[in-house]
Design a protein around this motif. Structure first.
Motif, PDB file in Angstrom:
ATOM      1  N   ALA A  43      39.832  31.507  34.920  1.00 61.98           N
ATOM      2  CA  ALA A  43      39.330  32.043  36.174  1.00 61.98           C
ATOM      3  C   ALA A  43      38.600  33.357  35.977  1.00 61.98           C
ATOM      4  O   ALA A  43      37.743  33.718  36.767  1.00 61.98           O
ATOM      5  CB  ALA A  43      40.499  32.242  37.143  1.00 61.98           C
ATOM      6  N   GLY A  44      38.911  34.057  34.895  1.00 66.68           N
ATOM      7  CA  GLY A  44      38.221  35.309  34.609  1.00 66.68           C
ATOM      8  C   GLY A  44      38.662  36.431  35.529  1.00 66.68           C
ATOM      9  O   GLY A  44      39.561  36.281  36.342  1.00 66.68           O
ATOM     10  N   GLY A  45      38.037  37.609  35.358  1.00 64.43           N
ATOM     11  CA  GLY A  45      38.280  38.726  36.256  1.00 64.43           C
ATOM     12  C   GLY A  45      39.618  39.406  36.047  1.00 64.43           C
ATOM     13  O   GLY A  45      40.061  40.166  36.892  1.00 64.43           O
TER      14      GLY A  45
ATOM     15  N   GLN B  29      42.562  38.332  36.295  1.00 67.34           N
ATOM     16  CA  GLN B  29      43.640  37.920  37.181  1.00 67.34           C
ATOM     17  C   GLN B  29      44.779  37.354  36.354  1.00 67.34           C
ATOM     18  O   GLN B  29      44.596  36.434  35.575  1.00 67.34           O
ATOM     19  CB  GLN B  29      43.137  36.820  38.131  1.00 67.34           C
ATOM     20  CG  GLN B  29      42.240  37.352  39.200  1.00 67.34           C
ATOM     21  CD  GLN B  29      42.956  38.321  40.117  1.00 67.34           C
ATOM     22  OE1 GLN B  29      44.020  38.008  40.620  1.00 67.34           O
ATOM     23  NE2 GLN B  29      42.387  39.499  40.299  1.00 67.34           N
TER      24      GLN B  29
ATOM     25  N   ILE C  36      47.694  35.787  43.177  1.00 65.79           N
ATOM     26  CA  ILE C  36      46.828  34.892  43.939  1.00 65.79           C
ATOM     27  C   ILE C  36      46.354  33.835  42.967  1.00 65.79           C
ATOM     28  O   ILE C  36      45.399  34.001  42.223  1.00 65.79           O
ATOM     29  CB  ILE C  36      45.669  35.659  44.594  1.00 65.79           C
ATOM     30  CG1 ILE C  36      46.270  36.653  45.582  1.00 65.79           C
ATOM     31  CG2 ILE C  36      44.737  34.707  45.320  1.00 65.79           C
ATOM     32  CD1 ILE C  36      45.273  37.567  46.205  1.00 65.79           C
TER      33      ILE C  36
ATOM     34  N   HIS D  39      45.364  30.231  41.124  1.00 65.90           N
ATOM     35  CA  HIS D  39      44.336  29.218  41.247  1.00 65.90           C
ATOM     36  C   HIS D  39      44.990  27.931  41.763  1.00 65.90           C
ATOM     37  O   HIS D  39      46.091  27.586  41.327  1.00 65.90           O
ATOM     38  CB  HIS D  39      43.731  28.989  39.853  1.00 65.90           C
ATOM     39  CG  HIS D  39      42.401  28.325  39.887  1.00 65.90           C
ATOM     40  ND1 HIS D  39      42.259  26.998  40.194  1.00 65.90           N
ATOM     41  CD2 HIS D  39      41.149  28.792  39.641  1.00 65.90           C
ATOM     42  CE1 HIS D  39      40.966  26.685  40.127  1.00 65.90           C
ATOM     43  NE2 HIS D  39      40.273  27.771  39.806  1.00 65.90           N
TER      44      HIS D  39
END
Lengths: 189, 520
Positions: free
Chosen positions: A21-23, A25, A172, A174
């Protein structure tokens, strides 16, 4: 605070999917021990529901704490739960979903009914409210009580059966990560 | 699009997060997270960054809000200022100007070019306007006083507000001078300093004329917000003034806000007597002692609180299906009620409950009405209108009397009231109407605390958002038990007790639990 059976671990699967998902998280998954208080809550039809009975209806269960005027986290938590249930298709009937409001004096049964409708909640997904002390007791039992509702944590709790420990998904997540955790519990990879 | 999540075509705006949560309409509206002010929010570990043009079109290390630094995922890698192109990419693809993914909470929106341009233009204008009532030196507030309010209650509120302002302005540590001496972002706190002034806006005459009076005063000398306020009757004209001129109004001391649903700019302690009415109907609906069909007579004054209570009760009782209002006895808005007016009620056992939406002084004028042995079986009084001691003057056996009480249980008011007593004593404010003083103190304190968080960014929307966020954390030195708000919530206390008298003593105890009526 409920005692942890295990130290919170970074779940390898979650970490890899978070990397997808990257970022930056991160989703932390941990087993937690919960002693569910024997409280009577209310469903969206206004009828009284024993929380223990609702959790122990023979099926695995997925539980979230939300409130309907929440600006950020709850629409996402609920939205991801909704997407997960949608993606599970017919399988979703095998897992009970419960969303408990942490703002019970605002989120009355009729307010929760409207909220559930926004997310097209299916019949196996209950939205519960209750008296403030009862709702606080439930949050405390799950180690999710933060005082001001605006400081609440993005947790999703999963449990295969009353004999199994609760699994706490923190973050949060996925929808696919959640679906994978749910399928593990259902035993349908 | 920004506030409601509705596209110019009328369709819902749709976004999807990286986690595949899809959000549409109001749930996916920008304002849901970034708020109407555009200043963002901070909730449970998720920082939502400001999206005003002023914040976006500068590099991320610009201190656009108290949370700007927290909203940057990595402070060591600030991103450059947005351009129209990079902003479009952020909204559509979730990529920041430095090429990194935005937070997982941020949905990506597939917007047509024209819609996107409108949205970007809106962001540029967001919270960029002036702040009425705020000059370089002064921040001006007002409090609205209904001229009909008795001197005791009026002074109780004004004394507290004046003492607070005196205190606040005396507490300066030469912030204004220091702001000039030390430029740069570090001096924001000093630059935020303003001398407080609270104008007292007395409204007179018929309530229909209040709107014009308020407008005239506002045009003569604008204020940033209204604090407290007190009325002996309705409040609707003040509410409508605030909506029209977008002036926030925080926690007026009113028995009836005079509105059915919440607005945006006025924040109340509770729905007042309408909440009492709903709670009473809710209680009657679940009371096993109530014989069905329940027949009720209600008595009220032809004024704001009376009409609000009676209308809400009639509607709520019909919903519970236990019974209905058999008869309304309407007394004139002002002047003394006709002597022994209850004698005009139907004879005999045709009704089983009387609901008296009346003040303590009205109740004392009831004299010795025709309470007979069986009817009415119950007499309900409003604790907001009548206080808690009026039952004794009713002439009816107190075991029949119930009190609808939207406050903490008598004797269990908690530490809040002690705090206000000490505060008043330290400032030589004479003790007065305690509920009014406590409410005024809460209003002015929470506004001051919220204003501190704004620093020098004087946005009314942001002030409301801060109050929404802080209400639950504040130790409530108000006459209410627990006050809590959330985004869009405008009534902080949401429930009631029904109290009864312990026979032979003056003690009041609850019948059942705290009631939070579910009013669809």
């Amino acid at each position: 605070m409920a005692g942890f059976l295990l130290l919170p671990l970074i779940h390898p699967d979650a970490r890899s999917s978070a990397a997808d998902a990257g970022g930056g998280q991160r989703v932390r998954i941990a087993e937690v021990s919960v002693n569910v208080p024997d409280v009577a809550l209310k469903g969206t039809d206004g009828r009284t529901v024993s929380l223990r009975a609702a959790l122990d209806d023979g099926r695995p269960v997925m539980l979230q704490f939300v409130f309907t005027t929440c600006p950020t986290i709850c629409p996402l938590l609920t939205g991801i739960a909704a997407r997960t249930r949608q993606d599970l298709g017919k399988e979703r009937e095998r897992i009970r979903a419960i969303s408990i409001t942490i703002d019970p004096e605002h989120d009355t049964p009729s307010v929760l009914r409207k909220y559930a409708a926004i997310f097209d909640a299916d019949p196996d997904w209950m939205f519960l409210t209750g008296s403030l002390p009862d709702v606080v007791a439930v949050q405390r039992a799950f180690g999710a009580y933060r005082g001001n509702k605006m400081n609440h944590a993005p947790y999703t709790f999963l449990r295969r059966s009353p004999r199994d420990p609760w699994v706490r998904v923190d973050g949060i997540v996925h929808a696919e990560v959640l679906e994978r955790e749910v399928r593990k519990i259902l035993g349908t990879p | 699009m920004y506030r409601e999540g509705i596209l110019p075509s009328g369709e819902n705006m749709r976004g999807e997060t990286r986690g595949r949560a899809s959000l549409s309409g109001a749930m996916g509206a920008c304002a849901n997270c970034h708020r109407r002010s555009g200043m963002g929010s901070f909730e449970g570990g998720t920082a939502v960054r400001p999206v005003t043009g002023q914040a976006l079109y500068r590099p991320s290390d610009f201190h656009g809000s108290a949370w700007a630094d927290r909203a940057a995922p990595d402070r060591k890698k600030p991103w450059p200022a947005y351009t129209d192109e990079s902003l479009a990419r952020a909204i559509r693809q979730g990529i920041d100007p430095a090429g990194r993914s935005l937070d997982a909470a941020m949905p990506r929106y597939s917007l047509a070019d024209a819609d996107l341009r409108r949205l970007v233009d809106y962001l540029k204008s967001l919270s960029a306007g002036e702040s009425p009532g705020v000059t370089e030196e002064v921040i001006r507030f007002a409090t609205v006083v209904d001229a009909r309010v008795g001197r005791d209650r009026r002074d109780a509120m004004l004394d507290v507000l004046r003492a607070f302002v005196r205190d606040k302005n005396a507490g300066t540590r030469r912030e204004a001078a220091r702001a000039r001496a030390v430029p740069g972002p570090e001096s924001r706190k000093n630059r935020a300093y303003r001398k407080w002034e609270i104008d007292e806006w007395e409204v007179t005459g018929p309530e229909e004329t209040w709107g014009d009076q308020l407008e005239a005063r506002y045009r003569r000398r604008p204020v940033f917000a209204l604090i407290g306020g007190i009325s002996a009757g309705g409040w609707g004209p003040v509410h409508r003034f605030c909506e029209r001129f977008e002036v926030p109004c925080f926690f007026p001391d009113v028995a009836a806000p005079g509105i059915r649903g919440p607005g945006h700019y006025s924040v109340y302690f509770s729905r007042g007597v309408a909440l009492e009415a709903d709670a009473l109907a809710w209680h009657l609906g679940g009371d096993p002692e109530v014989t069905r069909p329940l027949e009720v007579v209600q008595v009220y004054r032809d004024d704001g609180p009376g009409k609000a209570a009676a209308a809400a009760f009639r509607e709520s009782l019909a919903r519970t299906a236990v019974g209905s209002v058999l008869r309304d006895v309407l007394l004139p808005a002002a002047g003394e009620p006709p002597a022994r007016f209850l004698e005009t009620l139907p004879e005999g056992n045709r009704f089983s409950a009387a609901v008296l939406w009346l003040s303590g002084s009205d109740l004392r004028r009831l004299g010795e009405p025709a309470w007979n042995a069986a009817s009415p079986r119950r007499i309900y009084l409003s604790s907001t209108l009548a206080g808690t001691t009026a039952a004794s003057s009713l002439g009816a056996p107190t075991e029949r009397v119930r009190l609808v009480h939207p406050f903490p249980l008598p004797g269990k008011e908690g530490p809040g009231l002690t705090r206000i007593r000490l505060w008043l004593r330290a400032r030589n404010v004479p003790p007065g109407e305690e509920r009014v003083q406590a409410n005024a103190f809460f209003s002015v304190t929470i506004v001051a605390e919220a204003l501190d968080r704004l620093l020098d960014f004087f946005s009314r929307e942001y002030l409301i958002e801060r109050v929404e966020h802080m209400a639950e954390d504040s130790v409530t030195p108000a006459s209410y038990g627990r006050l809590s708000l959330g985004p869009g919530q405008r009534f902080a206390s949401k429930g009631c007790y029904i109290l009864r008298h312990v026979p032979g003593t003056g003690e009041l105890i609850p019948v059942g639990d705290w009631i939070v009526p579910d009013t669809p």
